[in-house]
Write a protein that holds these residues in place. Structure first.
Motif, PDB file in Angstrom:
ATOM      1  N   GLN A 113      31.178  52.266 111.812  1.00 52.83           N
ATOM      2  CA  GLN A 113      31.640  53.508 111.978  1.00 52.83           C
ATOM      3  C   GLN A 113      33.208  53.641 111.545  1.00 52.83           C
ATOM      4  O   GLN A 113      33.604  54.381 110.998  1.00 52.83           O
ATOM      5  CB  GLN A 113      31.833  53.852 113.526  1.00 52.83           C
ATOM      6  CG  GLN A 113      30.667  54.024 114.354  1.00 52.83           C
ATOM      7  CD  GLN A 113      30.015  55.296 113.770  1.00 52.83           C
ATOM      8  OE1 GLN A 113      28.792  55.119 113.191  1.00 52.83           O
ATOM      9  NE2 GLN A 113      30.314  56.138 114.196  1.00 52.83           N
ATOM     10  N   ASP A 143      40.257  58.319 105.939  1.00 57.18           N
ATOM     11  CA  ASP A 143      41.489  58.200 106.264  1.00 57.18           C
ATOM     12  C   ASP A 143      42.339  57.745 105.134  1.00 57.18           C
ATOM     13  O   ASP A 143      43.563  58.299 104.877  1.00 57.18           O
ATOM     14  CB  ASP A 143      41.969  57.414 107.463  1.00 57.18           C
ATOM     15  CG  ASP A 143      41.831  58.347 108.556  1.00 57.18           C
ATOM     16  OD1 ASP A 143      41.623  57.677 109.763  1.00 57.18           O
ATOM     17  OD2 ASP A 143      41.639  59.639 108.588  1.00 57.18           O
ATOM     18  N   ALA A 201      43.185  60.800 114.073  1.00 52.53           N
ATOM     19  CA  ALA A 201      42.414  59.723 113.323  1.00 52.53           C
ATOM     20  C   ALA A 201      42.733  58.542 113.855  1.00 52.53           C
ATOM     21  O   ALA A 201      41.658  57.600 113.615  1.00 52.53           O
ATOM     22  CB  ALA A 201      42.497  60.131 111.745  1.00 52.53           C
ATOM     23  N   ASN A 244      39.520  66.343 109.351  1.00 54.16           N
ATOM     24  CA  ASN A 244      39.467  65.473 108.409  1.00 54.16           C
ATOM     25  C   ASN A 244      38.283  65.421 107.598  1.00 54.16           C
ATOM     26  O   ASN A 244      37.412  64.203 107.481  1.00 54.16           O
ATOM     27  CB  ASN A 244      39.697  63.858 108.927  1.00 54.16           C
ATOM     28  CG  ASN A 244      40.334  62.994 108.056  1.00 54.16           C
ATOM     29  OD1 ASN A 244      40.410  63.222 106.899  1.00 54.16           O
ATOM     30  ND2 ASN A 244      40.412  61.872 108.390  1.00 54.16           N
ATOM     31  N   LEU A 303      35.316  55.905 109.003  1.00 53.88           N
ATOM     32  CA  LEU A 303      36.655  56.455 109.447  1.00 53.88           C
ATOM     33  C   LEU A 303      37.898  55.959 108.418  1.00 53.88           C
ATOM     34  O   LEU A 303      38.607  56.840 107.871  1.00 53.88           O
ATOM     35  CB  LEU A 303      37.103  55.963 110.902  1.00 53.88           C
ATOM     36  CG  LEU A 303      36.313  56.518 112.063  1.00 53.88           C
ATOM     37  CD1 LEU A 303      36.662  56.157 113.269  1.00 53.88           C
ATOM     38  CD2 LEU A 303      36.725  58.043 111.825  1.00 53.88           C
ATOM     39  N   GLU A 335      39.311  64.058 113.794  1.00 57.66           N
ATOM     40  CA  GLU A 335      37.906  63.993 113.257  1.00 57.66           C
ATOM     41  C   GLU A 335      36.881  65.214 113.548  1.00 57.66           C
ATOM     42  O   GLU A 335      37.086  65.889 114.557  1.00 57.66           O
ATOM     43  CB  GLU A 335      37.138  62.838 113.782  1.00 57.66           C
ATOM     44  CG  GLU A 335      37.095  62.472 115.271  1.00 57.66           C
ATOM     45  CD  GLU A 335      38.343  62.604 116.159  1.00 57.66           C
ATOM     46  OE1 GLU A 335      39.331  62.287 115.546  1.00 57.66           O
ATOM     47  OE2 GLU A 335      38.182  62.213 117.269  1.00 57.66           O
ATOM     48  N   GLU A 360      40.969  57.124 116.962  1.00 61.93           N
ATOM     49  CA  GLU A 360      39.474  56.613 116.701  1.00 61.93           C
ATOM     50  C   GLU A 360      39.357  55.389 116.621  1.00 61.93           C
ATOM     51  O   GLU A 360      38.716  54.366 117.119  1.00 61.93           O
ATOM     52  CB  GLU A 360      38.918  57.669 115.674  1.00 61.93           C
ATOM     53  CG  GLU A 360      38.061  58.948 116.340  1.00 61.93           C
ATOM     54  CD  GLU A 360      37.087  58.865 117.103  1.00 61.93           C
ATOM     55  OE1 GLU A 360      37.456  59.308 118.249  1.00 61.93           O
ATOM     56  OE2 GLU A 360      36.189  58.248 116.749  1.00 61.93           O
ATOM     57  N   ILE A 361      40.176  54.839 115.385  1.00 57.68           N
ATOM     58  CA  ILE A 361      40.040  53.674 115.065  1.00 57.68           C
ATOM     59  C   ILE A 361      40.372  52.578 115.832  1.00 57.68           C
ATOM     60  O   ILE A 361      40.020  51.774 116.347  1.00 57.68           O
ATOM     61  CB  ILE A 361      40.918  53.275 113.623  1.00 57.68           C
ATOM     62  CG1 ILE A 361      40.307  54.274 112.211  1.00 57.68           C
ATOM     63  CG2 ILE A 361      40.762  52.033 112.939  1.00 57.68           C
ATOM     64  CD1 ILE A 361      41.152  54.230 111.147  1.00 57.68           C
TER      65      ILE A 361
END
Lengths: 291, 382, 331
Positions: C125, C133, A262, B170, C129, B198, A265-266
């Protein structure tokens, strides 16, 4: 696995996936460089290429290389139709062209959904097994992808750097009006560049089809990746797309292996913002003046 | 047209007038990625309605009801599920709904449906779908909370497990499945480590590289069928030879297709259906012959749920008093359905017995098909 | 002159009539479901107006939904964890969204339009996300349930007939604000910046500041509307405001037209019922959106709201003033 092996495997993984990203990004940046269009539908051509390959190779059992070629050609035709019908009418109007590309993406994705259904379909593997050097694993399926990508980029380089056509394209990318004044047939270069960009996306999709799977939804992710890479590498710069593709592949691989998926991605989006802040023309792009 | 013909036949058959309609709503994902499950639910309802109507309708309290269905797509988004539910309640005036399918959709609509006494047969995996404050929410599907514990206890006995690594998407399914898994693995003395990624990801080599470096087994329950297949394929490509568990939804067919027979060999899966049972096999055969499509887990769960629901309506003698129907429904035990004998459970975990209690199984993929290796109930597997 | 006066009176009358219909709408509606649709339409209008303001200054925000998401979560969390009254939460949501937009805009808008779009898109985006999270705060993929309803002077606006008038009032207020903004000197600066940034810059206007302010206002409105919608649906999840929403609002803007303040109304009226009409079908909605978007851009680039004006220009003896296109210059 020892830390060195993991590190080495991570580098190799990053380069392998970076090759595919590179293919996507090159097509995307070419289309922008020459036609000034940010094509939100780029990933959908990747998806169509993947489906075409799945149909030829999977359903009709056409030999591998021929399937690749057919996939590219059929997708390129779709691209040509889109260019003639839609994109050519937005030259000079970047923002509207970009919005139109969103519409095209919606149409293509959902047309694929209606035709082929939502279920992902798998393509029989082209090769199987792995080769390993000193604990580092190279799945054969990905080696094929790398070879395909390298050949494509090599041919593209020859085209751009050493042919008349390539020179014409570079001239148009630099300044379309002057190129026109020099007698270059800009009206032919535009669709040609677009089709070439689409062909590269289709090749990426076809190569990846046996490795991953094929569904109407696979197009969005490559589009997003292409954006990220092209912004980092420089909008319009092919070497930038190559460098950016490999860099993003490595970042993704390292972040995915050592941090969490995760966060990976960020992190990529943050890198985009950082590049835009510090070096807006990208790593290898030309400094753009406001129009 | 067919419906009118059936109605006409029903009217003639019963002689006396009293031919009424019972409208049942369907609020599920009919487009996009989750469509295969939503379609399964919708087709099960259609199948059920067709069969009942062909026999002259549902006989309740001296009247004969033709079942009519209203189908709406929630596009796998909570907001759309809310709007679809509003439409079903306000415009179509239904009192019984098959769905919602997704956890977010269920959470977003449950206050509304329970407030208006609308009875729902939801397929959401989230533990928050059932509670004493939700007397009209029923779940005719076995979820990870029910099967993870017994399955893993059995696996832990059969194989020696110390470290297990899980990879989950997720999203709502992945997050709640991972929570169940952590709990169940802890019960057998394993500290489960979960890596989230993801939902759209298709390249798992980096995270697999990390996960497989130090683990006795790989747990991939909670993933979509394709993702599970890709994970298995890529794990084997990386040279991993250890056991793989899919302690999640029914993914076998797609997993084998994507990963290939060789890679999928030996994978332990959760099996909701036992095709050696005559009622199950009979249903699947008839369904596939009629609709020319495979019958998946969601299909059989909804069909069983409808079997129980209509029996409850008949016992209550009414279709309008949903509170009465809900009470009768909850009271059903040892009820024959296409999945076997069913009852309700869940009081310990949720505070209310609205969770279906049917047998389920541990399966292992052998040569491309899944073989049953243990039979389970909510308490244990053998 | 007299024809123009008559024209103005006609338009004014038409607007009053439309507002009356909107207010009395729940009376005519066959059932509450239509009132629900009406509320959704009012919320959509606010989003699209925010987008229109940004577009008026010559920029395009593909991350509009991200601000709605942020606003929604801020208000939900403030009212649930900090016990704030929902109205205050909505205001706070708008301010937070505006602050983020101001910061982002100041940094990014200096660049070419295209780069801005990509970064705004990235923001959208990232917002999703992060919502996924930060599950300890945001509830992760399952989202937050049981968000308290709005209450006005102690009266809770939980039911549909109660909320609709409030939503309508907010939408009309936003519309009025937009209309006044366009007519103000700042509105002129916005239009000039969109038309020809260099020229406007050379005449002494700080076009960068103009675009940042427009972006801040528009995104702040999105944040507020996002918060309002969360207190209506009583639920929020990372799926509530995604790229698809940004595309929807954009489509409504393009279809309606962004030259005036009423274009968005047309776009919302045309496209809000569409998903409902298609809900029993499978997936047609997206194709139709895509086709509508492309066709509008090709044949009616100034939006449907420009059609009456163009028709009346055709029938006038003297040619009317030249109209600028919503975004960018046209060849």
């Amino acid at each position: 696995m020892s830390m060195e092996t993991i590190l080495a495997q991570t580098v190799v993984n990053g380069l392998m996936v970076g090759m595919i990203y590179m293919l996507m990004a090159i097509g995307f940046t070419m289309v922008f460089g020459i036609m000034r269009i940010v094509n939100f539908a780029h990933g959908e051509f990747y998806m169509v290429g993947a489906f075409m390959f799945a149909i030829f190779y999977g359903s009709y059992e056409v030999p591998f290389a021929l399937s690749l070629l057919l996939a590219i050609v059929t997708t390129a035709l779709v691209g040509l139709v889109m260019e003639r019908l839609v994109f050519s009418r937005f030259r000079g109007n970047e923002l509207n062209g970009m919005i139109a590309s969103v519409g095209v993406a919606l149409i293509m994705q959902n047309a694929a959904l209606l035709i082929w259904g939502p279920s992902p379909r798998s393509v029989p593997a082209v090769v199987s097994g792995v080769i390993s050097f000193g604990g580092i694993v190279f799945p054969w399926s990905r080696v094929v992808v790398i070879i395909g990508a390298l050949i494509a980029v090599g041919l593209l380089y020859v085209l751009i750097a050493h042919t008349q056509l390539g020179r014409a394209m570079r001239a148009v990318a630099q300044d379309a009006e002057i190129a026109l004044a020099q007698g270059i047939r800009v009206e032919v270069i535009f669709p040609l560049a677009f089709v070439l960009g689409v062909a590269l996306a289709a090749l990426a999709g076809a190569l990846m089809a046996p490795v991953l799977s094929v569904s109407p939804f696979v197009g969005l992710a490559p589009t997003l990746k292409a954006f990220v890479i092209v912004v980092i590498g420089g909008l319009g710069s092919v070497p930038g797309a190559v460098a950016g593709g490999l860099l993003i592949g490595l970042i993704e691989s390292f972040a995915g292996t050592f941090m969490s998926a995760a966060l990976a991605e960020i992190l990529q989006f943050i890198v985009v913002i950082a590049v835009v802040l510090l070096r807006p023309q990208g790593l290898l792009g030309r400094k753009e003046r406001e129009a | 047209m067919l419906r009118f013909a059936v109605l006409a036949v029903a009217v003639l058959a019963t002689g006396s007038a009293s031919a009424e309609t019972l409208t049942i709503g369907i609020n599920a994902t009919l487009s996009g990625a989750g469509a295969v499950f939503g379609e399964g639910m919708a087709l099960a309802a259609t199948n059920f309605a067709d069969e009942v109507n062909a026999k002259g309708g549902l006989k309740i309290g001296g009247k004969s009801y033709t079942i009519e269905l209203k189908k709406y797509d929630d596009r796998y988004r909570a907001q759309d599920a809310v709007t679809a539910m509003e439409r079903l309640i306000l415009e179509d005036k239904v009192k019984y709904v098959v769905g919602p399918m997704g956890s977010a959709s269920t959470l977003a609509t449950q206050a509304r449906t329970n407030g208006d006494q609308i009875l729902t047969l939801t397929m959401a995996f989230t533990p928050k779908a059932l509670s004493p404050q939700l007397p009209f929410s029923f779940r005719p599907a076995i979820t990870t909370a029910e099967f993870t514990g017994p399955q893993l206890a059995w696996l832990g006995k059969t194989l020696a497990l110390k470290r297990v690594r899980a990879l989950a998407p997720n999203d709502e399914t992945g997050q709640s499945v991972a929570a169940s898994q952590k709990e169940a693995y802890a019960a057998i003395g394993v500290n489960l480590e979960v890596d989230f990624f993801e939902r759209e990801r298709v390249d798992f080599i980096p995270i697999l590289t990390r996960a497989l470096a130090q683990t006795d087994a790989l747990e991939i329950g909670g993933n979509s069928p394709t993702t599970a297949g890709l994970l298995v394929k890529q794990a084997r490509e990386l040279g991993y030879k250890g056991p793989i568990f899919v302690t999640g939804g029914d993914v076998t067919a797609e997993l084998v297709k994507v990963a290939g027979k060789q890679a999928a060999e030996g994978v332990y899966v959760h099996l909701p259906i036992d095709i050696s049972k005559p009622e199950t096999a009979g249903y699947i055969k008839a369904f596939e012959a009629k609709f020319k499509q495979p019958a998946n887990g969601h299909n059989l769960f909804i069909y069983s749920g409808l079997q129980m629901l209509t029996a409850a309506m008949q016992k209550a003698g009414t279709v309008d008093d949903t509170a009465k129907v809900a009470k009768e429904l909850q009271g059903l035990a040892n009820f024959p359905t296409v999945l076997g004998t069913a009852g309700w459970t869940g009081d310990k975990r949720y505070g209310i017995d609205h969770q279906i209690d049917v047998p389920f199984y541990v399966g292992q993929i052998k040569d491309g098909v899944v073989a049953k290796v243990a039979t389970c109930s909510v308490t244990a597997c053998n | 002159m007299r024809a123009q006066d008559g024209n103005k009176r006609l338009r004014f009358g038409a607007i009053i009539l439309a507002v009356l219909i909107a207010i009395l709408f729940p009376r005519f509606a066959p059932n509450q479901f239509y009132v629900h649709l009406g509320t959704v339409g009012c919320l959509n209008l606010m989003f699209v107006l925010g987008l229109a303001i940004i577009s008026r200054a010559g920029q395009l925000s593909m991350g509009h939904a991200g601000f709605a998401l942020v606003g929604g979560y801020v208000s939900a969390l403030l009212s649930m964890k900090a016990g704030w009254p929902a109205l205050l939460g909505v205001l706070a949501a708008g301010l937070v969204a505006a602050a983020i937009a101001a910061a982002l805009g100041w940094i990014i808008l200096r660049l070419r339009g295209v780069y801005f779009v990509l970064v705004a898109f990235s923001f959208g985006q990232i917002a999703v996300l992060l919502a996924l999270d930060m599950s300890d705060i945001t509830g992760g993929a399952n989202g937050i349930v049981g968000v308290p309803p709005l209450s006005l002077f102690g009266y809770s606006l939980a039911s549909k007939p109660d909320f609709y008038p409030f939503a309508l009032a907010c939408a009309l207020a936003t519309l009025l604000f937009t209309w006044m903004l366009y007519r103000s000197p700042f509105g002129d600066r916005m239009a000039a910046t969109a038309e020809n940034q260099r020229l406007t810059e050379s005449s002494g206007v700080d076009t960068h500041a103009t675009q940042v302010i427009a972006f801040t206002i528009g995104s702040g409105i999105a944040g507020m509307a996002g918060a309002l919608s969360v207190h209506y649906f009583r639920f929020i999840s990372p799926d509530s405001f995604t790229f698809w929403e940004s595309v929807s609002y954009l489509t409504m803007l393009v279809v309606g037209g962004s030259a005036g303040a009423f274009g968005p109304v047309v776009g919302v009226l045309v496209l809000t019922p569409l998903p409902e009409m298609l809900r029993a079908t499978q997936g047609l909605q997206h194709i139709i959106y895509g086709a509508v978007l492309v066709l509008c851009l090709l044949f009616v680039p100034e939006g449907l709201s420009s059609i009456p004006r163009r028709l009346s220009q055709r029938y006038r003896a003297t040619p009317g003033p030249d109209t600028s296109t919503p975004a960018g210059t046209r060849r």
